[in-house]
Design a protein around this motif. Structure first.
Motif: not given
Length: 259
Positions: A47-53, A67-71
């Motif tokens: 998910l981090e490689r996809a841009g999400y913490g 919960i994911l957040a972009r960048d």
């Protein structure tokens, strides 16, 4: 800000579906349910490689929310609901993202009803309602998103007469949902689509998706201040038709925070 909810029905087994949808939809925040994975098996690196913490609350084989957040990495503010110390189900996680409190919910299914599982569902609903009142009292922007496992009205189910005794549609559960909303929350999707049959879930059986025999059980409850900036609320139903898809489709709302 685009905030989404998606019951992935097994995050590792359906990770390609999730990653494809993230790339196409580009939500800013995502609430995930039914991870069905312990904490150490959560695919944080992918998910981090996809841009999400991410922050997550996993559980082996069952439940699980994230919960994911972009960048950015969400700031976790709560893990689990108060009110029942012995409850070890991974069904609630909360984080602060860009000035908004995001609560990710996976409410119990409750079947068979009546019974112990249904009683647990009603207790969980009571705990959620009590805690939601505390959040509203803070007068901060809040979104409570996720799989509530309830169809609030007849408009939210393809054949209401077939579901009267189901734990997702029994009057006790619908009453609990309406009492929660009555605190002052706005049911975002129904607010913007007051008369439409909009579904977020279709069973795998009896060709339910092709027949559009669906249910609306994934919801966004938005605090009053945020509701003024509510622009859109949609379901990405095409995702339900992808190969190896979840039985839920992702749904999302768009908020204009400047309003």
């Amino acid at each position: 800000m685009k905030i989404a909810t998606f019951n992935v029905n097994g995050i590792n087994g359906r990770l390609p579906v999730l990653l494809k949808w993230l790339n196409e939809c580009e939500p800013d925040v995502v609430c995930l349910q039914e991870l069905k994975a312990p904490n150490e098996k959560f695919p944080a690196d992918e998910l981090e490689r996809a841009g999400y913490g991410a922050v997550w609350h996993g559980q082996k084989s069952w439940n699980g929310v994230a919960i994911l957040a972009r960048d950015m990495v969400p700031i976790e503010t709560r893990r689990g609901l108060p009110g029942e110390p012995g409850d070890n189900h991974s069904r609630y996680i909360e984080a602060a993202i860009d000035g908004i409190v995001i609560g990710c919910i996976y409410l119990p299914n409750g079947n068979p009803a009546p019974g112990a599982k249904f009683d647990y569902k009603l207790r969980w609903f009571e705990r959620l309602t009590a805690y939601a009142a505390e959040l509203l009292a803070l007068e901060v922007p809040v979104v409570l998103a996720g799989d509530y496992n309830v169809m609030p009205t007849d408009l939210d189910v393809y054949a209401p007469e077939r579901w009267r005794d189901d734990a997702l549609f029994r009057p006790e559960v619908r009453t609990a949902f309406h009492e929660l909303v009555a605190q002052g929350w706005i049911d975002a999707l129904r607010h913007l689509h007051p008369d439409e049959r909009v579904y977020t879930f279709w069973k795998y059986f009896r060709n339910a998706f092709a027949r559009d025999a669906g249910l609306r059980i994934d919801h966004f409850l938005v605090s009053p201040a945020l509701a003024r900036g509510l622009n859109q609320a949609k379901v990405d139903r095409t995702v339900r038709g992808w190969d190896h898809a979840s039985d839920h489709a992702p749904a999302w709302i768009e908020l204009n925070k400047s309003k």
